[in-house]
Design a protein around this motif. Sequence first.
Motif, PDB file in Angstrom:
ATOM      1  N   PRO A  60      43.158  34.727  25.649  1.00 24.86           N
ATOM      2  CA  PRO A  60      42.016  33.617  26.095  1.00 24.86           C
ATOM      3  C   PRO A  60      40.744  34.038  25.755  1.00 24.86           C
TER       4      PRO A  60
ATOM      5  N   VAL B 117      41.503  33.442  38.941  1.00 21.98           N
ATOM      6  CA  VAL B 117      41.522  33.688  37.395  1.00 21.98           C
ATOM      7  C   VAL B 117      42.074  32.604  36.665  1.00 21.98           C
TER       8      VAL B 117
ATOM      9  N   ASN C  99      42.496  31.097  32.807  1.00 21.00           N
ATOM     10  CA  ASN C  99      42.310  31.663  31.382  1.00 21.00           C
ATOM     11  C   ASN C  99      42.306  30.221  30.403  1.00 21.00           C
TER      12      ASN C  99
ATOM     13  N   LEU D 232      43.830  41.689  33.501  1.00 23.49           N
ATOM     14  CA  LEU D 232      42.915  40.516  33.829  1.00 23.49           C
ATOM     15  C   LEU D 232      41.969  40.425  32.758  1.00 23.49           C
TER      16      LEU D 232
ATOM     17  N   GLY E 108      44.086  38.975  29.902  1.00 26.32           N
ATOM     18  CA  GLY E 108      44.703  37.506  29.880  1.00 26.32           C
ATOM     19  C   GLY E 108      46.271  37.774  30.429  1.00 26.32           C
TER      20      GLY E 108
ATOM     21  N   ILE F 122      37.574  33.616  30.359  1.00 21.49           N
ATOM     22  CA  ILE F 122      38.464  33.894  31.738  1.00 21.49           C
ATOM     23  C   ILE F 122      37.149  33.934  32.650  1.00 21.49           C
TER      24      ILE F 122
END
Length: 267
Positions: A224, A210, A212, A150, A153, A227
């Motif tokens: 990204p 989530v 990006n 996470l 990305g 985020i």
Amino acid sequence: MRENIPNKILWLAAVCFLPLMFSCKAKKLAIVKQATTTDSAVKPVDTKKNKLDAIRAAQTTFNTFSGKARTVLNINGSSNDVTLNIRIKRDQKIWISITAIAGIEAARILITPDSILIINRLQSIYVKQPFSYINSVAGNQVNYKTIESLLIGNAIPELLNENADFKTSADSTMLTGNLQDLAYKLIVDTGMRVTQTNLSDQNAAQSLQVTNRTFIQAGAREIPSQIDITSSVKDKKIQVNLHYVKTDFDLPLEYPFSIPARYKEGN
């Protein structure tokens, strides 16, 4: 603010950094065997496998990562601006320093595959829990690699499976499916970059989105710079808007983490 930030730090560590980056090498695309006079039939192209391989090949690989991110953290409507200094040693540890007003460090977090440690400098306490603490509020599907992914990305590897349903349009590919009680949707653009991940567990009243945005060049990599995370766990609603202002890969890094003797252990 001093009363609100410690709670936000804990939820930031336990809930917001959800859905993994495997260190596997990119697989080669399947080569279609040409028919010969001895072939009974031409084998069809495994397009789903090719797409999965292409997405995996586009994921960011690294040994270490460091980033500085301006972050807006909102929990149940209460918002704070903080700065996150993030350092990652792939597959081993995630080190996060959280600073608030005037650059004062409010907390330091160290996440490993089997534990989470938090130093709360505003209250002079520390928290030491097994990684399962995160599972208790974020679901059993979350693991250490989930958080790594996470923050960079990347796609969640568990979502890149051949049971996923694919839907391709002119500018994106969407993967949907279920992992046990978890419904998911993953969207990648034409460059196979992850632009959105949605997870939902209706039975546990948990959801995560989530997004990006604004991809930037970080050396030879593209990640990204923004985020945006929206998480809901029962009555807790959290929004994290993370904007990287500095990123580096594969530099020698230190991960200082020592608990002052005068600090008391918290829950």
